[in-house]
Design a protein around this motif. Structure first.
Motif, PDB file in Angstrom:
ATOM      1  N   LYS A 111      55.083 -77.120  -7.252  1.00  0.00           N
ATOM      2  CA  LYS A 111      55.363 -77.359  -5.847  1.00  0.00           C
ATOM      3  C   LYS A 111      56.829 -77.023  -5.580  1.00  0.00           C
ATOM      4  N   GLY A 112      57.178 -76.962  -4.297  1.00  0.00           N
ATOM      5  CA  GLY A 112      58.560 -76.625  -3.966  1.00  0.00           C
ATOM      6  C   GLY A 112      58.898 -76.952  -2.523  1.00  0.00           C
ATOM      7  N   THR A 113      60.172 -76.763  -2.214  1.00  0.00           N
ATOM      8  CA  THR A 113      60.673 -76.943  -0.849  1.00  0.00           C
ATOM      9  C   THR A 113      61.501 -75.730  -0.470  1.00  0.00           C
ATOM     10  N   LEU A 114      61.610 -75.486   0.819  1.00  0.00           N
ATOM     11  CA  LEU A 114      62.443 -74.388   1.298  1.00  0.00           C
ATOM     12  C   LEU A 114      63.068 -74.756   2.631  1.00  0.00           C
ATOM     13  N   SER A 115      64.194 -74.123   2.916  1.00  0.00           N
ATOM     14  CA  SER A 115      64.886 -74.324   4.194  1.00  0.00           C
ATOM     15  C   SER A 115      65.714 -73.089   4.478  1.00  0.00           C
ATOM     16  N   GLY A 116      66.057 -72.903   5.750  1.00  0.00           N
ATOM     17  CA  GLY A 116      66.852 -71.727   6.064  1.00  0.00           C
ATOM     18  C   GLY A 116      67.219 -71.623   7.529  1.00  0.00           C
ATOM     19  N   THR A 117      67.945 -70.552   7.824  1.00  0.00           N
ATOM     20  CA  THR A 117      68.364 -70.225   9.187  1.00  0.00           C
ATOM     21  C   THR A 117      68.033 -68.769   9.454  1.00  0.00           C
ATOM     22  N   TRP A 118      67.346 -68.549  10.559  1.00  0.00           N
ATOM     23  CA  TRP A 118      66.819 -67.225  10.904  1.00  0.00           C
ATOM     24  C   TRP A 118      67.412 -66.810  12.249  1.00  0.00           C
ATOM     25  N   HIS A 119      68.067 -65.655  12.290  1.00  0.00           N
ATOM     26  CA  HIS A 119      68.590 -65.087  13.533  1.00  0.00           C
ATOM     27  C   HIS A 119      67.671 -63.948  13.978  1.00  0.00           C
ATOM     28  N   PHE A 120      67.108 -64.106  15.176  1.00  0.00           N
ATOM     29  CA  PHE A 120      66.134 -63.160  15.706  1.00  0.00           C
ATOM     30  C   PHE A 120      66.621 -62.645  17.048  1.00  0.00           C
ATOM     31  N   ASP A 121      66.637 -61.326  17.206  1.00  0.00           N
ATOM     32  CA  ASP A 121      67.038 -60.694  18.470  1.00  0.00           C
ATOM     33  C   ASP A 121      65.819 -60.638  19.385  1.00  0.00           C
ATOM     34  N   PRO A 122      65.740 -61.497  20.417  1.00  0.00           N
ATOM     35  CA  PRO A 122      64.535 -61.536  21.252  1.00  0.00           C
ATOM     36  C   PRO A 122      64.371 -60.307  22.135  1.00  0.00           C
ATOM     37  N   ALA A 123      65.473 -59.636  22.463  1.00  0.00           N
ATOM     38  CA  ALA A 123      65.374 -58.441  23.312  1.00  0.00           C
ATOM     39  C   ALA A 123      64.790 -57.262  22.537  1.00  0.00           C
ATOM     40  N   ALA A 124      65.232 -57.082  21.299  1.00  0.00           N
ATOM     41  CA  ALA A 124      64.744 -55.982  20.474  1.00  0.00           C
ATOM     42  C   ALA A 124      63.501 -56.374  19.677  1.00  0.00           C
ATOM     43  N   GLY A 125      63.294 -57.676  19.491  1.00  0.00           N
ATOM     44  CA  GLY A 125      62.139 -58.139  18.737  1.00  0.00           C
ATOM     45  C   GLY A 125      62.261 -57.890  17.243  1.00  0.00           C
ATOM     46  N   ILE A 126      63.465 -58.103  16.684  1.00  0.00           N
ATOM     47  CA  ILE A 126      63.683 -57.838  15.261  1.00  0.00           C
ATOM     48  C   ILE A 126      64.506 -58.954  14.620  1.00  0.00           C
ATOM     49  N   THR A 127      64.304 -59.130  13.328  1.00  0.00           N
ATOM     50  CA  THR A 127      65.127 -60.051  12.544  1.00  0.00           C
ATOM     51  C   THR A 127      66.477 -59.409  12.282  1.00  0.00           C
ATOM     52  N   VAL A 128      67.546 -60.147  12.555  1.00  0.00           N
ATOM     53  CA  VAL A 128      68.907 -59.660  12.321  1.00  0.00           C
ATOM     54  C   VAL A 128      69.466 -60.247  11.024  1.00  0.00           C
ATOM     55  N   ALA A 129      69.124 -61.500  10.736  1.00  0.00           N
ATOM     56  CA  ALA A 129      69.600 -62.150   9.507  1.00  0.00           C
ATOM     57  C   ALA A 129      68.671 -63.306   9.170  1.00  0.00           C
ATOM     58  N   ASP A 130      68.621 -63.620   7.882  1.00  0.00           N
ATOM     59  CA  ASP A 130      67.797 -64.737   7.414  1.00  0.00           C
ATOM     60  C   ASP A 130      68.405 -65.250   6.110  1.00  0.00           C
ATOM     61  N   GLU A 131      68.846 -66.493   6.118  1.00  0.00           N
ATOM     62  CA  GLU A 131      69.415 -67.104   4.922  1.00  0.00           C
ATOM     63  C   GLU A 131      68.571 -68.309   4.538  1.00  0.00           C
ATOM     64  N   SER A 132      68.172 -68.379   3.266  1.00  0.00           N
ATOM     65  CA  SER A 132      67.249 -69.436   2.862  1.00  0.00           C
ATOM     66  C   SER A 132      67.580 -69.993   1.486  1.00  0.00           C
ATOM     67  N   GLN A 133      67.102 -71.204   1.265  1.00  0.00           N
ATOM     68  CA  GLN A 133      67.220 -71.901  -0.014  1.00  0.00           C
ATOM     69  C   GLN A 133      65.819 -72.334  -0.424  1.00  0.00           C
ATOM     70  N   MET A 134      65.453 -72.074  -1.701  1.00  0.00           N
ATOM     71  CA  MET A 134      64.134 -72.459  -2.193  1.00  0.00           C
ATOM     72  C   MET A 134      64.285 -73.146  -3.547  1.00  0.00           C
ATOM     73  N   ASP A 135      63.601 -74.278  -3.709  1.00  0.00           N
ATOM     74  CA  ASP A 135      63.617 -75.012  -4.967  1.00  0.00           C
ATOM     75  C   ASP A 135      62.180 -75.268  -5.397  1.00  0.00           C
ATOM     76  N   THR A 136      61.848 -74.892  -6.628  1.00  0.00           N
ATOM     77  CA  THR A 136      60.489 -75.063  -7.123  1.00  0.00           C
ATOM     78  C   THR A 136      60.481 -75.701  -8.504  1.00  0.00           C
ATOM     79  N   ASP A 137      59.429 -76.473  -8.754  1.00  0.00           N
ATOM     80  CA  ASP A 137      59.143 -77.039 -10.075  1.00  0.00           C
ATOM     81  C   ASP A 137      57.737 -76.595 -10.457  1.00  0.00           C
ATOM     82  N   VAL A 138      57.642 -75.757 -11.471  1.00  0.00           N
ATOM     83  CA  VAL A 138      56.366 -75.186 -11.889  1.00  0.00           C
ATOM     84  C   VAL A 138      56.155 -75.470 -13.369  1.00  0.00           C
ATOM     85  N   THR A 139      54.933 -75.820 -13.732  1.00  0.00           N
ATOM     86  CA  THR A 139      54.578 -75.998 -15.136  1.00  0.00           C
ATOM     87  C   THR A 139      53.609 -74.902 -15.545  1.00  0.00           C
ATOM     88  N   MET A 140      53.973 -74.154 -16.588  1.00  0.00           N
ATOM     89  CA  MET A 140      53.109 -73.118 -17.131  1.00  0.00           C
ATOM     90  C   MET A 140      52.489 -73.637 -18.426  1.00  0.00           C
TER      91      MET A 140
END
Length: 286
Positions: A227-256
Motif C-alpha cells: 500500500k502507499g500514499t501520494l500527494s502533490g501540486t498540479w499546475h494546469f493551464d485552463p486556457a490551453a488545456g495542458i499540464t504545465v507542472a506537476d510535483e509529487s511525493q509517493m511513499d509505498t510499503d510493498v512485500t515481495m
C-alpha cells in the motif's frame, strides 16, 4: 468632503464587486491538446529505497532525468485524443553498497506507445507500438507507463476550494505477469498562480493506493502486495488545456514473497519525489 469620501468608497466597492465575482467564477477544466503538436516534458525522479533480504537491510538511492514526448496524432469525433508517447532521453543513476552506476537508457529511448485520452485526462486505451526486448520484462512494463502519467480533471465546473475524487484500477505488465494498482485521489482547486509564464490553476491532491502483483523472476514465482500514499501540486493551464507542472511525493510499503528453489520474503519501502515541467511545444515530425 464627506460626500466626496462617500462617492470614492462607493466607486471602490463597485470596482471590487466584479473582481470578487470574477474570482469565484467556476472553471470548466478540459484537456485541450492540439492535433499535430508534440508536448515535451522534463521529469526528475528521486527515489530512496530500503529493502530487507535474509535479515539484512540494504539502502539505495536512484535518480532519473527524463525527457518525454506526447504527440497528438488525432482528435477523435468524441473529443478524445489519440496520442503517441515516447522517451526522447533517459539517464538513470543508482547508488547503493553494491553499486554506483549511471546509465543512459538507449534501449528504451524512442520506443513508442499509443494512448487514447479522454478530455478529462482518463486513459481509455493503451497499446505498445515498439516492443522493448533488451530492457528485460521489468523495465518493459515500467517504461511503457512512465511517459503516460496523466491526472484527472473534474466532470463538473469547479470553483476555488472545490474538491473531486477519482478512483481507478490500473493493470501493468511486470515480471512476466500482472501488477494491479488501485488508487483513490482527492483533488482540491486552490486558486490561480503563474507558472512557466502561463496563468494556471493550482490544484493540490492527496491519495492512497494498493498494490498487488504476480510474476516470475530467475525461475521463482514472485508475489507482491502493499500500500502507499501520494500527494502533490498540479499546475494546469485552463486556457490551453495542458499540464504545465506537476510535483509529487509517493511513499509505498510493498512485500515481495518468492517461492521456488528457495522461499523468501522481501519488504521494500520506497519514498520518491517527481517533478514534471512543460519544456516545449513543437510541431509533430512527419
Amino acid at each position: 468632503m464627506k460626500k466626496s469620501y462617500t462617492i470614492a468608497a462607493l466607486l471602490i466597492a463597485l470596482a471590487a464587486g466584479p473582481m470578487h465575482s470574477l474570482a469565484d467564477d467556476p472553471y470548466t477544466l478540459r484537456m485541450g491538446l492540439e492535433q499535430g503538436k508534440s508536448y515535451l516534458y522534463t521529469d526528475h525522479v528521486t527515489a530512496s529505497i530500503v529493502q530487507e533480504m535474509g535479515g539484512q537491510e540494504m539502502k539505495s538511492l536512484s535518480t532519473s532525468s527524463i525527457v518525454s514526448r506526447i504527440s497528438v496524432d488525432a482528435v477523435l469525433p468524441d473529443g478524445s485524443f489519440s496520442l503517441i508517447t515516447q522517451l526522447d532521453s533517459m539517464t538513470a543513476s543508482t547508488k547503493s553498497p553494491r553499486m554506483d552506476t549511471t546509465r543512459v537508457m538507449t534501449d528504451i529511448m524512442g520506443k513508442r506507445s499509443r494512448v487514447v485520452l479522454s478530455p478529462l485526462g482518463k486513459v481509455l486505451q493503451r497499446a505498445i507500438i515498439d516492443s522493448i526486448k533488451a530492457a528485460g520484462p521489468m523495465m518493459r512494463g515500467a517504461a511503457a507507463r512512465e511517459v503516460i502519467r496523466f491526472q484527472t480533471l473534474p466532470e463538473q465546473a469547479v470553483v476555488v476550494g472545490a474538491q473531486w475524487t477519482v478512483t481507478s484500477v490500473d493493470t501493468n505488465e511486470m515480471m512476466g505477469g500482472k501488477m494491479v494498482t488501485g488508487s483513490t485521489i482527492t483533488y482540491t482547486l486552490n486558486g490561480k498562480e503563474e507558472k512557466g509564464g502561463r496563468t494556471c490553476v493550482k490544484i493540490g491532491y492527496t491519495g492512497t493506493m494498493t498494490i498487488e502483483g504476480k510474476g516470475s523472476m530467475m525461475g521463482m514465482e514472485v508475489f507482491s502486495e502493499g500500500k502507499g500514499t501520494l500527494s502533490g501540486t498540479w499546475h494546469f493551464d485552463p486556457a490551453a488545456g495542458i499540464t504545465v507542472a506537476d510535483e509529487s511525493q509517493m511513499d509505498t510499503d510493498v512485500t515481495m514473497a518468492m517461492t521456488g528453489q528457495q522461499n523468501m520474503t522481501m519488504p521494500i519501502t520506497t519514498s520518491s519525489k517527481t517533478s514534471r515541467i512543460l519544456r516545449a511545444i513543437e510541431e509533430m515530425k512527419k
